[in-house]
Design a protein around this motif. Structure first.
Motif, PDB file in Angstrom:
ATOM      1  N   CYS A  69      31.828   7.439 -57.628  1.00  0.00           N
ATOM      2  CA  CYS A  69      31.694   6.020 -57.940  1.00  0.00           C
ATOM      3  C   CYS A  69      31.913   5.208 -56.686  1.00  0.00           C
ATOM      4  O   CYS A  69      32.845   5.468 -55.932  1.00  0.00           O
ATOM      5  CB  CYS A  69      32.708   5.622 -59.003  1.00  0.00           C
ATOM      6  SG  CYS A  69      32.682   3.873 -59.418  1.00  0.00           S
ATOM      7  N   GLY A  70      31.062   4.238 -56.445  1.00  0.00           N
ATOM      8  CA  GLY A  70      31.253   3.363 -55.303  1.00  0.00           C
ATOM      9  C   GLY A  70      31.152   1.919 -55.728  1.00  0.00           C
ATOM     10  O   GLY A  70      30.317   1.574 -56.547  1.00  0.00           O
ATOM     11  N   LEU A  71      31.998   1.077 -55.207  1.00  0.00           N
ATOM     12  CA  LEU A  71      31.958  -0.349 -55.507  1.00  0.00           C
ATOM     13  C   LEU A  71      31.587  -1.090 -54.248  1.00  0.00           C
ATOM     14  O   LEU A  71      32.234  -0.930 -53.219  1.00  0.00           O
ATOM     15  CB  LEU A  71      33.322  -0.835 -56.006  1.00  0.00           C
ATOM     16  CG  LEU A  71      33.457  -2.350 -56.185  1.00  0.00           C
ATOM     17  CD1 LEU A  71      32.598  -2.806 -57.341  1.00  0.00           C
ATOM     18  CD2 LEU A  71      34.898  -2.752 -56.407  1.00  0.00           C
ATOM     19  N   LEU A  72      30.520  -1.876 -54.301  1.00  0.00           N
ATOM     20  CA  LEU A  72      30.107  -2.644 -53.143  1.00  0.00           C
ATOM     21  C   LEU A  72      30.031  -4.111 -53.523  1.00  0.00           C
ATOM     22  O   LEU A  72      29.387  -4.469 -54.504  1.00  0.00           O
ATOM     23  CB  LEU A  72      28.742  -2.167 -52.622  1.00  0.00           C
ATOM     24  CG  LEU A  72      28.808  -0.817 -51.904  1.00  0.00           C
ATOM     25  CD1 LEU A  72      28.563   0.296 -52.887  1.00  0.00           C
ATOM     26  CD2 LEU A  72      27.828  -0.757 -50.770  1.00  0.00           C
ATOM     27  N   THR A  73      30.695  -4.966 -52.752  1.00  0.00           N
ATOM     28  CA  THR A  73      30.671  -6.396 -53.032  1.00  0.00           C
ATOM     29  C   THR A  73      29.581  -7.055 -52.214  1.00  0.00           C
ATOM     30  O   THR A  73      29.093  -6.501 -51.240  1.00  0.00           O
ATOM     31  CB  THR A  73      32.022  -7.042 -52.672  1.00  0.00           C
ATOM     32  OG1 THR A  73      32.266  -6.837 -51.280  1.00  0.00           O
ATOM     33  CG2 THR A  73      33.144  -6.419 -53.471  1.00  0.00           C
TER      34      THR A  73
ATOM     35  N   PHE B 243      38.393   3.209 -60.099  1.00  0.00           N
ATOM     36  CA  PHE B 243      37.931   2.648 -58.835  1.00  0.00           C
ATOM     37  C   PHE B 243      38.667   1.342 -58.554  1.00  0.00           C
ATOM     38  O   PHE B 243      39.237   0.722 -59.458  1.00  0.00           O
ATOM     39  CB  PHE B 243      36.415   2.413 -58.850  1.00  0.00           C
ATOM     40  CG  PHE B 243      35.935   1.531 -59.977  1.00  0.00           C
ATOM     41  CD1 PHE B 243      35.913   0.146 -59.846  1.00  0.00           C
ATOM     42  CD2 PHE B 243      35.490   2.092 -61.166  1.00  0.00           C
ATOM     43  CE1 PHE B 243      35.465  -0.663 -60.879  1.00  0.00           C
ATOM     44  CE2 PHE B 243      35.040   1.290 -62.207  1.00  0.00           C
ATOM     45  CZ  PHE B 243      35.026  -0.092 -62.067  1.00  0.00           C
ATOM     46  N   ASN B 244      38.636   0.942 -57.289  1.00  0.00           N
ATOM     47  CA  ASN B 244      39.313  -0.270 -56.844  1.00  0.00           C
ATOM     48  C   ASN B 244      38.342  -1.434 -56.850  1.00  0.00           C
ATOM     49  O   ASN B 244      37.218  -1.318 -56.360  1.00  0.00           O
ATOM     50  CB  ASN B 244      39.881  -0.059 -55.434  1.00  0.00           C
ATOM     51  CG  ASN B 244      40.891  -1.131 -55.067  1.00  0.00           C
ATOM     52  OD1 ASN B 244      40.575  -2.315 -55.075  1.00  0.00           O
ATOM     53  ND2 ASN B 244      42.102  -0.711 -54.746  1.00  0.00           N
TER      54      ASN B 244
ATOM     55  N   THR C 221      40.097 -11.862 -61.166  1.00  0.00           N
ATOM     56  CA  THR C 221      41.466 -11.592 -61.604  1.00  0.00           C
ATOM     57  C   THR C 221      42.367 -11.616 -60.384  1.00  0.00           C
ATOM     58  O   THR C 221      41.984 -11.155 -59.306  1.00  0.00           O
ATOM     59  CB  THR C 221      41.564 -10.228 -62.312  1.00  0.00           C
ATOM     60  OG1 THR C 221      42.927 -10.002 -62.679  1.00  0.00           O
ATOM     61  CG2 THR C 221      41.085  -9.093 -61.425  1.00  0.00           C
ATOM     62  N   SER C 222      43.530 -12.155 -60.551  1.00  0.00           N
ATOM     63  CA  SER C 222      44.432 -12.280 -59.402  1.00  0.00           C
ATOM     64  C   SER C 222      45.447 -11.150 -59.336  1.00  0.00           C
ATOM     65  O   SER C 222      46.046 -10.899 -58.294  1.00  0.00           O
ATOM     66  CB  SER C 222      45.185 -13.616 -59.475  1.00  0.00           C
ATOM     67  OG  SER C 222      45.875 -13.710 -60.721  1.00  0.00           O
ATOM     68  N   ASP C 223      45.634 -10.449 -60.449  1.00  0.00           N
ATOM     69  CA  ASP C 223      46.678  -9.421 -60.489  1.00  0.00           C
ATOM     70  C   ASP C 223      46.107  -8.012 -60.345  1.00  0.00           C
ATOM     71  O   ASP C 223      46.260  -7.371 -59.312  1.00  0.00           O
ATOM     72  CB  ASP C 223      47.463  -9.541 -61.804  1.00  0.00           C
ATOM     73  CG  ASP C 223      48.120 -10.909 -61.941  1.00  0.00           C
ATOM     74  OD1 ASP C 223      48.553 -11.444 -60.903  1.00  0.00           O
ATOM     75  OD2 ASP C 223      48.179 -11.422 -63.072  1.00  0.00           O
ATOM     76  N   ALA C 224      45.467  -7.535 -61.407  1.00  0.00           N
ATOM     77  CA  ALA C 224      44.991  -6.147 -61.418  1.00  0.00           C
ATOM     78  C   ALA C 224      43.851  -5.949 -60.421  1.00  0.00           C
ATOM     79  O   ALA C 224      43.016  -6.828 -60.221  1.00  0.00           O
ATOM     80  CB  ALA C 224      44.528  -5.777 -62.822  1.00  0.00           C
ATOM     81  N   THR C 225      43.849  -4.804 -59.784  1.00  0.00           N
ATOM     82  CA  THR C 225      42.802  -4.491 -58.803  1.00  0.00           C
ATOM     83  C   THR C 225      42.035  -3.223 -59.152  1.00  0.00           C
ATOM     84  O   THR C 225      41.134  -2.836 -58.418  1.00  0.00           O
ATOM     85  CB  THR C 225      43.422  -4.306 -57.406  1.00  0.00           C
ATOM     86  OG1 THR C 225      44.379  -3.237 -57.460  1.00  0.00           O
ATOM     87  CG2 THR C 225      44.085  -5.584 -56.935  1.00  0.00           C
ATOM     88  N   ASP C 226      42.399  -2.567 -60.245  1.00  0.00           N
ATOM     89  CA  ASP C 226      41.757  -1.303 -60.600  1.00  0.00           C
ATOM     90  C   ASP C 226      40.948  -1.426 -61.887  1.00  0.00           C
ATOM     91  O   ASP C 226      41.294  -2.195 -62.789  1.00  0.00           O
ATOM     92  CB  ASP C 226      42.794  -0.192 -60.778  1.00  0.00           C
ATOM     93  CG  ASP C 226      43.445   0.201 -59.461  1.00  0.00           C
ATOM     94  OD1 ASP C 226      42.776   0.053 -58.422  1.00  0.00           O
ATOM     95  OD2 ASP C 226      44.609   0.638 -59.477  1.00  0.00           O
ATOM     96  N   GLY C 227      39.882  -0.650 -61.946  1.00  0.00           N
ATOM     97  CA  GLY C 227      39.076  -0.534 -63.149  1.00  0.00           C
ATOM     98  C   GLY C 227      38.705   0.922 -63.351  1.00  0.00           C
ATOM     99  O   GLY C 227      38.980   1.771 -62.494  1.00  0.00           O
ATOM    100  N   SER C 228      38.083   1.223 -64.466  1.00  0.00           N
ATOM    101  CA  SER C 228      37.661   2.604 -64.712  1.00  0.00           C
ATOM    102  C   SER C 228      36.384   2.612 -65.540  1.00  0.00           C
ATOM    103  O   SER C 228      36.073   1.653 -66.244  1.00  0.00           O
ATOM    104  CB  SER C 228      38.757   3.395 -65.438  1.00  0.00           C
ATOM    105  OG  SER C 228      38.951   2.897 -66.750  1.00  0.00           O
ATOM    106  N   VAL C 229      35.644   3.711 -65.421  1.00  0.00           N
ATOM    107  CA  VAL C 229      34.442   3.914 -66.213  1.00  0.00           C
ATOM    108  C   VAL C 229      34.568   5.271 -66.896  1.00  0.00           C
ATOM    109  O   VAL C 229      35.019   6.247 -66.293  1.00  0.00           O
ATOM    110  CB  VAL C 229      33.168   3.846 -65.334  1.00  0.00           C
ATOM    111  CG1 VAL C 229      33.215   4.866 -64.205  1.00  0.00           C
ATOM    112  CG2 VAL C 229      31.916   4.065 -66.178  1.00  0.00           C
TER     113      VAL C 229
END
Length: 545
Positions: free
Chosen positions: A5-9, A300-301, A275-283
């Motif tokens: 998994c990759g996260l790209l902004t 993923f972050n 979101t200002s607090d949590a930095t993680d997600g999942s799939v």
């Protein structure tokens, strides 16, 4: 299953305006590369109903590519059917349909796979020509689906075509309606094959689509799909996202309807909100494999360490564009056709990804303005060796240079006007040359029996490039002829045709199973003697023995 998994902004530089919502929001790309448990994969299906539907329209007589071999699409299809029939497992059922303006079948209904039925089918396959007219695929599909399914024999449908049809949506809807009882594997032959039709049938039928273009060979791609068809079906596929409060996801990819061992699938999702607090997600990917529920989860972050640009955004945009284009082609003539076209153009322009309705233009580097001026036409020379135009009893053979205009009259005196621009050398047609020598691999494969063994005879010796006396003399005394012949065939394939392993791998699995079932003595001695005879150095373990 292995997940990446990759996260790209999005890339936000000072003063840069966001291109659109997709190009401005973060985008996640999930890569699924299934690796199923070995105990599941080792039990390749020894049952099933395999139905092959082959296009025999006139265009199948065209060459596969521009190479000098002049292999036609229909001849390649015949060779492919040979490999398929030799690779089917004992205990399954099969049938072969062919279609053009009408359709034909070899057996009235699917029959059990045996030496007798295989040979009967191969005799008819040898006589298949591209002589059934147009491309009407709906009627044979309706006929196939009207046939009752065989209990405990899941139906696997293989469809080959090189054209397109005017009722793509009706065809794909029919496949979708019957998806609960079969899987559909589709093959587009040549550049003229409809991607909407090929991809649509595979998607709705839970199978896999393949395209054979350019210098591609049909056989390895088809055999890969047969391996997929022999794998346990993966069903009930779902993807869910667990994201912090205030963040939502929009799936950009079409739903995944099938997964196969070693076949990568990509999922793109657009994230919105902050979101200002949590930095993680999942799939989480959930699915059913061989009747057992399974799932895989990846975390993923949400805040990558570095700015990764817009590469994945554009890949996601390309996925959306291709999906919209497919829908637009499928729904031609309907009210939302223009709406979809407008969406494609808008996303294409803003993302910088080309589409069927847009194109890149030349821009002056100095002032950033589009280059103006009249369009200039350039004729690209194409080698031309002749066209045969047939209207009932009237034939034309054209060959030459320059613009051509000719008129043809049918027996009913209906005038047809044609304009052609032909470039290339004039080709003189001499007497027909003898047919090319058969591919040694196909020659050997054609000799295999349905059970998986080979017979020790002059035909096998010739395929191995040896005299019958040499082969007989080298046989260990304690081994029967069929075991010896089968081991020789395996050694030859591993020793000389490893580059085509995808094409013969399944039929050698049958051969190995047959040899083991014979409980033959001195297998090691046979392998050693076979290596000496053929000049190879293949190990017994490499043969699976």
């Amino acid at each position: 299953m292995v997940n990446c998994c990759g996260l790209l902004t999005n890339r936000k530089e000072p003063g840069t305006r966001l291109l659109c919502s997709l190009m401005g929001d973060p985008v996640v790309m999930v890569s699924l590369y299934p690796e199923f448990p070995q105990d599941v994969m080792s039990s390749l299906a020894s049952c099933g109903e395999f139905v092959f539907l082959m296009d025999r329209s006139g265009s199948m007589g065209c060459p596969m590519n521009n190479s000098t071999t002049q292999e036609t699409r229909i001849s390649s299809a015949r060779d492919t059917l040979l490999l398929l029939l030799k690779s089917l497992p004992m205990g399954c059922y099969f049938n072969i349909y062919s279609f053009g303006s009408q359709f034909e079948h070899i057996f009235p209904t699917s029959v059990e796979y045996s030496e007798k039925t295989m040979e009967e089918a191969l005799k008819k396959v040898k006589n298949m020509e591209a002589n059934l007219g147009g491309t009407e695929i709906l009627l044979p599909l309706k006929h196939i689906y009207s046939q009752s399914c065989i209990p405990k024999q899941p139906r696997q449908l293989f469809i080959f075509t090189d054209g397109e049809v005017g009722n793509t949506k009706e065809v794909t809807d029919l496949v979708k309606m019957n998806a609960a009882t079969h899987r559909c594997f589709s093959f587009g032959i040549g550049e003229g094959a409809s991607s909407a039709l090929i991809n649509g049938m595979a998607k709705e039928g839970g199978g896999h689509a393949q395209f054979i273009t350019g210098t591609d060979r049909m056989q390895p791609k088809v055999m890969q799909s047969l391996r997929f068809a022999l794998q346990p079906a993966v069903g009930d596929i779902s993807v869910s996202w667990d994201l912090p409060k205030g963040v939502s996801s929009t799936i950009l990819s079409p739903p995944i309807t099938a997964m196969f061992q070693g076949q990568r699938s990509l999922i793109y999702a657009q994230l919105a909100g902050q979101t200002s607090d949590a930095t993680d997600g999942s799939v989480t990917v959930k699915y059913s494999l061989a009747g057992h529920p399974s799932q895989n989860q990846l975390h993923f972050n949400l805040k990558p360490a570095e700015d990764t640009g817009l590469t994945v955004h554009r890949l996601a945009a390309r996925t959306v564009i291709r999906s919209l284009e497919s829908e637009q082609r499928t729904h031609r003539g309907q009210q939302d056709e223009e709406v979809k076209k407008k969406k494609v153009v808008e996303l294409s322009v803003k993302s910088g990804v080309s589409s069927s309705f847009t194109a890149f233009i030349a821009v002056n580097k100095d002032d950033g303005k589009a280059v103006q001026g009249p369009l200039v036409r350039r004729n690209i020379p194409t080698p031309f060796c002749g066209i045969i135009v047939e209207y009932q009893t009237l034939f034309f053979l054209l060959s030459g240079l320059g613009p051509l205009m000719f008129r043809a009259y049918t027996s009913s005196q209906i005038r047809l006007d044609f304009s052609l621009y032909v470039t290339g050398p004039v080709v003189r047609h001499e007497a027909a040359s003898p047919p090319p020598r058969k591919d040694p691999l196909l020659q050997l494969v054609s000799l295999q029996k349905a059970s998986g063994c080979w017979l020790l005879d002059a035909h096998l010796a010739a395929a191995l490039g040896k005299a019958s006396e040499e082969v007989e003399k080298a046989k260990p005394a304690s081994v029967n002829s069929e075991v010896w012949a089968s081991i020789l065939a395996l050694i030859w394939l591993h020793g000389f045709k490893m580059d085509a392993k995808e094409e013969w791998e399944l039929l050698t699995l049958k051969a190995v199973s047959w040899i083991k079932a014979q409980n033959a003595p001195c297998v090691s001695e046979c392998v050693e003697a076979g290596n000496t005879l053929l000049g190879c150095s293949v190990k017994k373990e490499d043969l699976g023995l």
